[in-house]
Write a protein that holds these residues in place. Structure first.
Motif, short mmCIF file in Angstrom:
data_model
loop_
_atom_site.label_atom_id
_atom_site.label_comp_id
_atom_site.label_asym_id
_atom_site.label_seq_id
_atom_site.Cartn_x
_atom_site.Cartn_y
_atom_site.Cartn_z
N PHE A 220 -35.65 54.29 -5.58
CA PHE A 220 -35.96 53.69 -4.28
C PHE A 220 -34.77 52.88 -3.74
N PHE A 221 -33.94 52.32 -4.64
CA PHE A 221 -32.82 51.48 -4.24
C PHE A 221 -31.56 52.29 -3.93
N THR A 222 -31.25 53.24 -4.80
CA THR A 222 -29.98 53.95 -4.73
C THR A 222 -29.84 54.70 -3.40
N GLY A 223 -28.69 54.53 -2.77
CA GLY A 223 -28.41 55.20 -1.51
C GLY A 223 -28.79 54.40 -0.28
N GLN A 224 -29.47 53.26 -0.47
CA GLN A 224 -29.89 52.43 0.64
C GLN A 224 -28.88 51.29 0.87
N PRO A 225 -28.73 50.81 2.11
CA PRO A 225 -27.92 49.61 2.33
C PRO A 225 -28.70 48.36 1.93
N ILE A 226 -27.98 47.32 1.59
CA ILE A 226 -28.60 46.06 1.23
C ILE A 226 -27.96 44.95 2.07
N THR A 227 -28.75 43.98 2.49
CA THR A 227 -28.27 42.86 3.30
C THR A 227 -28.65 41.54 2.64
N PHE A 228 -27.72 40.60 2.63
CA PHE A 228 -28.03 39.26 2.13
C PHE A 228 -27.19 38.24 2.89
N THR A 229 -27.61 37.01 2.84
CA THR A 229 -26.91 35.93 3.52
C THR A 229 -26.41 34.89 2.53
N VAL A 230 -25.37 34.18 2.91
CA VAL A 230 -24.89 33.02 2.17
C VAL A 230 -24.76 31.90 3.19
N ASN A 231 -25.51 30.84 3.02
CA ASN A 231 -25.54 29.74 3.98
C ASN A 231 -25.01 28.46 3.37
N ARG A 232 -24.26 27.73 4.17
CA ARG A 232 -23.72 26.45 3.74
C ARG A 232 -24.70 25.34 4.08
N LEU A 233 -25.01 24.48 3.12
CA LEU A 233 -25.92 23.37 3.34
C LEU A 233 -25.14 22.13 3.79
N PRO A 234 -25.84 21.16 4.40
CA PRO A 234 -25.15 19.95 4.89
C PRO A 234 -24.43 19.18 3.79
N ASP A 235 -24.92 19.25 2.55
CA ASP A 235 -24.30 18.48 1.47
C ASP A 235 -23.13 19.21 0.82
N GLY A 236 -22.74 20.36 1.37
CA GLY A 236 -21.60 21.10 0.84
C GLY A 236 -21.98 22.21 -0.12
N TYR A 237 -23.22 22.20 -0.60
CA TYR A 237 -23.68 23.30 -1.46
C TYR A 237 -23.95 24.53 -0.62
N GLN A 238 -24.15 25.66 -1.28
CA GLN A 238 -24.46 26.91 -0.60
C GLN A 238 -25.70 27.55 -1.21
N VAL A 239 -26.34 28.44 -0.44
CA VAL A 239 -27.55 29.12 -0.90
C VAL A 239 -27.42 30.61 -0.59
N LEU A 240 -27.76 31.43 -1.57
CA LEU A 240 -27.84 32.87 -1.37
C LEU A 240 -29.23 33.21 -0.86
N GLY A 241 -29.31 33.87 0.30
CA GLY A 241 -30.60 34.20 0.88
C GLY A 241 -31.24 35.40 0.21
N ALA A 242 -32.40 35.79 0.70
CA ALA A 242 -33.13 36.92 0.13
C ALA A 242 -32.37 38.22 0.35
N PHE A 243 -32.57 39.17 -0.58
CA PHE A 243 -32.00 40.50 -0.45
C PHE A 243 -32.96 41.38 0.35
N TRP A 244 -32.42 42.11 1.31
CA TRP A 244 -33.20 43.05 2.10
C TRP A 244 -32.64 44.45 1.87
N ILE A 245 -33.50 45.36 1.42
CA ILE A 245 -33.08 46.72 1.11
C ILE A 245 -33.83 47.69 2.01
N ASP A 246 -33.10 48.48 2.78
CA ASP A 246 -33.73 49.44 3.68
C ASP A 246 -34.58 50.42 2.89
N GLY A 247 -35.74 50.77 3.44
CA GLY A 247 -36.62 51.73 2.78
C GLY A 247 -37.48 51.16 1.69
N VAL A 248 -37.35 49.86 1.42
CA VAL A 248 -38.14 49.19 0.39
C VAL A 248 -38.92 48.07 1.07
#
Length: 306
Positions: A220-248
């Motif tokens: 179900f995963f192979t061959g699909q594009p995947i999207t994710f975000t990386v956001n900077r927090l006010p305190d200087g830390y960062q957060v990896l957002g949820a993974f979104w996979i087309d077709g899933v």
């Protein structure tokens, strides 16, 4: 890490022959085969995997200790197998024998695959190769990024006889690789962040316990594009957002839900956006597959956006 490229060693099931020890030999009417190409072209010349040994376990037990040839072939009885990479392996260029190239194995040393009568099965070991570019041994050049780490399952909800239930309390290594990525910067509202949209992904679940996911989830995963975000927090830390996979997801037999990671210290570029460099993360996820129920837990690893 930005100097590392991805390198895939492809192990393909085809014809017979090769320097191996095996028992018992299959008949010509029932056999499949495993072909192991151990060389590949690169911008600086042909690369070869040297010093490796392989052990196959399944309907047959096969030990491969002589990997001096450029390609090895092994006849196999159809069925489910595990393949283990061992030995004092390294990569070197054919033009410079004896000179070891800096390389890191991303895949698990133990992979699972199935042999079907009269069909070809492909298995890949994914390496990082230091240098100006990457090499996919036996496949294609891959200059993209990857996500790798460990899935640890803690809860199953669903049918008591579900195969997924056997994974509770176990950990499975995984690798998601992609050849290309498109990065979008967003800082118009709130903290600055980036969105990474990849090209088609290749997914690999390793270890003996990864066989179920390799069989039921990977297609179900192979061959699909995947999207994710990386956001900077006010305190200087960062957060990896949820993974979104087309077709899933909704309407698909498989649903995969991941949540934002725990905050981590990341680097930023000159404009204050999260930098496209390797970082480590830890998050939670749920696999939902019809007739198998929900399998949840944590996953942790590292990301190289491109």
């Amino acid at each position: 890490m930005s100097k590392w490229g991805a390198c895939v060693l492809a192990l393909m099931v085809v014809a017979c022959g090769g320097p191996v020890e095996m028992a018992p030999p299959p008949s010509e009417q029932t056999q499949g085969a495993l072909r192991l190409p151990l060389t590949a072209p690169s911008p600086e010349g042909t690369v070869k995997l040297v010093g490796a040994t392989f052990t196959l376990t399944g309907p047959q037990t096969v030990s491969i200790t002589d990997t001096s040839a450029d390609t090895l072939t092994v006849p196999l009885v159809p069925g489910d197998y595990t393949l283990e990479l061992g030995g004092d392996w390294h990569l070197e260029r054919l033009s410079a024998p004896g000179t070891t190239l800096a390389a890191e194995l991303l895949s698990s040393t133990v992979l699972t695959f199935s042999v079907l009568k009269g069909q070809t099965t492909q298995v890949r070991y994914l390496f990082n190769l230091a240098g100006s570019g990457g090499v996919d041994v036996g496949i294609t050049v891959n200059k993209g990024g990857y996500i790798s780490g460990l899935l640890t399952f803690s809860l199953h909800e669903g049918p008591e006889d579900s195969e997924f239930k056997s994974l509770v309390g176990k950990s499975v290594p995984f690798v998601i690789s992609f050849e290309a990525a498109r990065v979008i910067k967003d800082g118009s509202v709130g903290p600055r962040g980036i969105s990474v949209e990849t090209g088609p992904i290749t997914v690999q679940f390793g270890g003996a316990d990864g066989a179920l996911l390799e069989k039921h989830v990977s297609p179900f995963f192979t061959g699909q594009p995947i999207t994710f975000t990386v956001n900077r927090l006010p305190d200087g830390y960062q957060v990896l957002g949820a993974f979104w996979i087309d077709g899933v997801g909704s309407g698909s037999p498989l649903d995969f839900l991941s949540r934002a990671s725990q905050p981590f210290l990341g680097t930023v570029d000159s404009a204050g956006y999260p930098a496209l460099s390797a970082f480590e993360f830890q998050s939670t996820m749920v696999f939902s597959l019809h007739a198998f129920g929900d399998l949840s837990g944590t996953f942790a690893g590292k990301v190289l956006p491109r």
